[in-house]
Motif scaffolding. Structure first.
Motif, PDB file in Angstrom:
ATOM      1  N   UNK A  67       7.859  16.230  11.253  1.00  0.00           N
ATOM      2  CA  UNK A  67       7.761  17.437  12.017  1.00  0.00           C
ATOM      3  C   UNK A  67       9.394  17.688  12.328  1.00  0.00           C
ATOM      4  N   UNK A  68       9.736  18.844  12.364  1.00  0.00           N
ATOM      5  CA  UNK A  68      10.932  19.293  12.530  1.00  0.00           C
ATOM      6  C   UNK A  68      11.308  19.284  14.486  1.00  0.00           C
ATOM      7  N   UNK A  69      11.736  18.398  14.935  1.00  0.00           N
ATOM      8  CA  UNK A  69      11.913  18.328  16.288  1.00  0.00           C
ATOM      9  C   UNK A  69      13.591  18.053  16.889  1.00  0.00           C
ATOM     10  N   UNK A  70      13.819  18.359  18.041  1.00  0.00           N
ATOM     11  CA  UNK A  70      15.502  18.389  18.425  1.00  0.00           C
ATOM     12  C   UNK A  70      15.706  16.709  18.509  1.00  0.00           C
ATOM     13  N   UNK A  71      14.746  15.881  19.016  1.00  0.00           N
ATOM     14  CA  UNK A  71      14.998  14.490  19.557  1.00  0.00           C
ATOM     15  C   UNK A  71      14.689  13.269  18.431  1.00  0.00           C
ATOM     16  N   UNK A  72      14.284  13.605  17.198  1.00  0.00           N
ATOM     17  CA  UNK A  72      13.960  12.720  16.314  1.00  0.00           C
ATOM     18  C   UNK A  72      14.892  13.033  14.822  1.00  0.00           C
ATOM     19  N   UNK A  73      15.140  11.950  14.383  1.00  0.00           N
ATOM     20  CA  UNK A  73      16.087  11.970  13.360  1.00  0.00           C
ATOM     21  C   UNK A  73      15.357  11.612  11.855  1.00  0.00           C
ATOM     22  N   UNK A  74      14.399  12.463  11.434  1.00  0.00           N
ATOM     23  CA  UNK A  74      13.828  12.278  10.235  1.00  0.00           C
ATOM     24  C   UNK A  74      12.698  11.134  10.075  1.00  0.00           C
ATOM     25  N   UNK A  75      12.380  10.913   8.608  1.00  0.00           N
ATOM     26  CA  UNK A  75      11.398   9.936   8.532  1.00  0.00           C
ATOM     27  C   UNK A  75      11.994   8.292   8.704  1.00  0.00           C
ATOM     28  N   UNK A  76      10.988   7.494   9.321  1.00  0.00           N
ATOM     29  CA  UNK A  76      11.276   6.277   9.342  1.00  0.00           C
ATOM     30  C   UNK A  76      11.485   5.752   7.916  1.00  0.00           C
ATOM     31  N   UNK A  77      12.322   4.402   7.667  1.00  0.00           N
ATOM     32  CA  UNK A  77      12.498   3.956   6.469  1.00  0.00           C
ATOM     33  C   UNK A  77      11.504   3.221   5.692  1.00  0.00           C
ATOM     34  N   UNK A  78      10.158   2.979   6.374  1.00  0.00           N
ATOM     35  CA  UNK A  78       9.137   2.560   5.618  1.00  0.00           C
ATOM     36  C   UNK A  78       8.063   3.430   5.159  1.00  0.00           C
ATOM     37  N   UNK A  79       8.425   4.838   4.859  1.00  0.00           N
ATOM     38  CA  UNK A  79       7.869   5.821   4.229  1.00  0.00           C
ATOM     39  C   UNK A  79       8.017   5.902   2.769  1.00  0.00           C
ATOM     40  N   UNK A  80       6.973   5.871   1.774  1.00  0.00           N
ATOM     41  CA  UNK A  80       7.573   5.931   0.493  1.00  0.00           C
ATOM     42  C   UNK A  80       6.961   7.506   0.039  1.00  0.00           C
ATOM     43  N   UNK A  81       6.077   8.055   0.752  1.00  0.00           N
ATOM     44  CA  UNK A  81       5.611   9.432   0.370  1.00  0.00           C
ATOM     45  C   UNK A  81       5.784  10.297   1.572  1.00  0.00           C
ATOM     46  N   UNK A  82       6.802  11.370   1.797  1.00  0.00           N
ATOM     47  CA  UNK A  82       7.189  12.031   2.982  1.00  0.00           C
ATOM     48  C   UNK A  82       6.965  13.371   2.755  1.00  0.00           C
ATOM     49  N   UNK A  83       6.469  13.987   3.724  1.00  0.00           N
ATOM     50  CA  UNK A  83       6.545  15.551   3.643  1.00  0.00           C
ATOM     51  C   UNK A  83       7.044  16.112   5.043  1.00  0.00           C
ATOM     52  N   UNK A  84       7.820  16.951   4.939  1.00  0.00           N
ATOM     53  CA  UNK A  84       8.182  17.117   6.350  1.00  0.00           C
ATOM     54  C   UNK A  84       7.885  18.646   6.502  1.00  0.00           C
ATOM     55  N   UNK A  85       7.474  19.153   8.002  1.00  0.00           N
ATOM     56  CA  UNK A  85       7.040  20.339   8.496  1.00  0.00           C
ATOM     57  C   UNK A  85       7.617  21.192   9.243  1.00  0.00           C
ATOM     58  N   UNK A  86       7.623  22.314   9.286  1.00  0.00           N
ATOM     59  CA  UNK A  86       8.339  23.079  10.566  1.00  0.00           C
ATOM     60  C   UNK A  86       7.313  23.447  11.547  1.00  0.00           C
ATOM     61  N   UNK A  87       5.970  23.411  11.140  1.00  0.00           N
ATOM     62  CA  UNK A  87       5.068  23.963  11.978  1.00  0.00           C
ATOM     63  C   UNK A  87       3.739  22.839  12.324  1.00  0.00           C
ATOM     64  N   UNK A  88       3.428  22.655  13.462  1.00  0.00           N
ATOM     65  CA  UNK A  88       2.566  21.543  13.748  1.00  0.00           C
ATOM     66  C   UNK A  88       1.115  21.911  13.176  1.00  0.00           C
ATOM     67  N   UNK A  92       0.906  -1.066  -0.026  1.00  0.00           N
ATOM     68  CA  UNK A  92       0.131   0.165   0.067  1.00  0.00           C
ATOM     69  C   UNK A  92       0.794   1.350   0.092  1.00  0.00           C
ATOM     70  N   UNK A  93       0.321   2.538  -0.165  1.00  0.00           N
ATOM     71  CA  UNK A  93       0.829   3.652   0.054  1.00  0.00           C
ATOM     72  C   UNK A  93       1.129   4.029   1.483  1.00  0.00           C
ATOM     73  N   UNK A  94       2.363   4.302   1.884  1.00  0.00           N
ATOM     74  CA  UNK A  94       2.696   4.474   3.092  1.00  0.00           C
ATOM     75  C   UNK A  94       3.435   5.958   3.374  1.00  0.00           C
ATOM     76  N   UNK A  95       2.422   6.848   3.725  1.00  0.00           N
ATOM     77  CA  UNK A  95       2.853   8.442   4.006  1.00  0.00           C
ATOM     78  C   UNK A  95       3.473   8.606   5.423  1.00  0.00           C
ATOM     79  N   UNK A  96       4.448   9.598   5.572  1.00  0.00           N
ATOM     80  CA  UNK A  96       4.614   9.977   6.472  1.00  0.00           C
ATOM     81  C   UNK A  96       4.990  11.415   6.492  1.00  0.00           C
ATOM     82  N   UNK A  97       4.122  12.213   7.730  1.00  0.00           N
ATOM     83  CA  UNK A  97       4.253  13.687   7.686  1.00  0.00           C
ATOM     84  C   UNK A  97       4.954  14.057   8.842  1.00  0.00           C
TER      85      UNK A  97
END
Length: 251
Positions: free
Chosen positions: A125-146, A118-123
């Motif tokens: 968010x810029x956080x000080x304690x997380x390191x980007x999108x997990x490897x199982x996301x095939x459509x990812x969008x990164x945000x600054x604002x919650x 299926x389609x696996x989407x990850x949205x």
């Protein structure tokens, strides 16, 4: 007394607020400080760009279900296994899976969706304690604002499955319920997966908020607590099928 008036777009300035130079002059002045990148008007453009980017990336996604849960859920947790199962079942039902794109329960749901083709989407968010999108996301969008990110979760999903989680999960859950309560969104099923975790919260809602007349019985009944991932997905799918049938649209 005549006060000098200066128009700056939609804003009118008078007295000491009248600037000594024009906006164009400041734009073309290469000696100007870069502090303007951190002013509120410039942030508005960044916020606008996040909405444009999110809408553009997800507009043709098709039917989707958002899955929430703790980033701290370990891989060997039974809640991680639940996340994988629900992600797979959502994909098998023909829906995309939308998560926050992080580790833990979010990763589990993305992993299940990807394993099912299926389609696996990850949205993200810029956080000080997380390191980007997990490897199982095939459509990812990164945000600054919650708030921009939250809009995407609601706008492009036809329901929520909520796994056990902390403040972030509760924030997303209660925002969804508030939007339904205030009729900002309609026919938006919310399923809480894991009765051992969620039942004490439901009891508190009834024993405190409902007992004091701060919410209605209907508000509580909008939260469906289940233990079976298939039942969770079936509740959302059947709700959406009924909504489409009532609207005269094909399922």
């Amino acid at each position: 007394m005549t006060t000098r008036e200066y128009r700056k777009g939609a804003t009118t300035l008078r007295g000491d607020r009248v600037p000594g130079t024009t906006t164009d002059a400041r734009l073309l002045d290469n000696a100007e400080s870069s502090d303007w990148l951190h002013t509120d008007p410039w942030r508005v453009l960044r916020i606008q760009s996040e909405f444009v980017e999110g809408f553009g990336a997800l507009a043709e996604l098709g039917p989707a279900i958002s899955v929430f849960g703790s980033a701290r859920t370990p891989v060997d947790s039974p809640y991680y296994a639940l996340g994988e199962q629900v992600g797979r079942l959502i994909a098998e039902a023909g829906y995309a899976v939308i998560t926050g794109g992080g580790p833990g329960a979010m990763e589990a749901a993305n992993k299940g969706a990807m394993a099912a083709g299926g389609t696996s989407v990850g949205l993200g968010i810029e956080l000080p304690f997380e390191n980007g999108l997990n490897p199982y996301v095939d459509l990812g969008v990164n945000f600054r604002y919650f708030f921009a990110r939250k809009t995407m979760f609601v706008k492009y999903a036809e329901g929520y499955v909520v796994l056990p989680g902390g403040f972030g999960t509760l924030d997303e859950l209660f925002e969804a319920i508030t939007l339904v309560q205030t009729q900002k969104v309609t026919s938006f099923p919310v399923v809480l997966l894991g009765s051992d975790f969620w039942t004490p919260m439901i009891d508190w809602l009834r024993g405190s908020l409902l007992a004091h007349g701060m919410i209605s019985e209907a508000d509580v009944e909008r939260l469906h607590v289940v233990d079976d991932p298939r039942e969770a997905v079936d509740l959302i799918v059947s709700s959406n099928d009924e909504r489409r049938a009532a609207a005269g649209r094909p399922e």
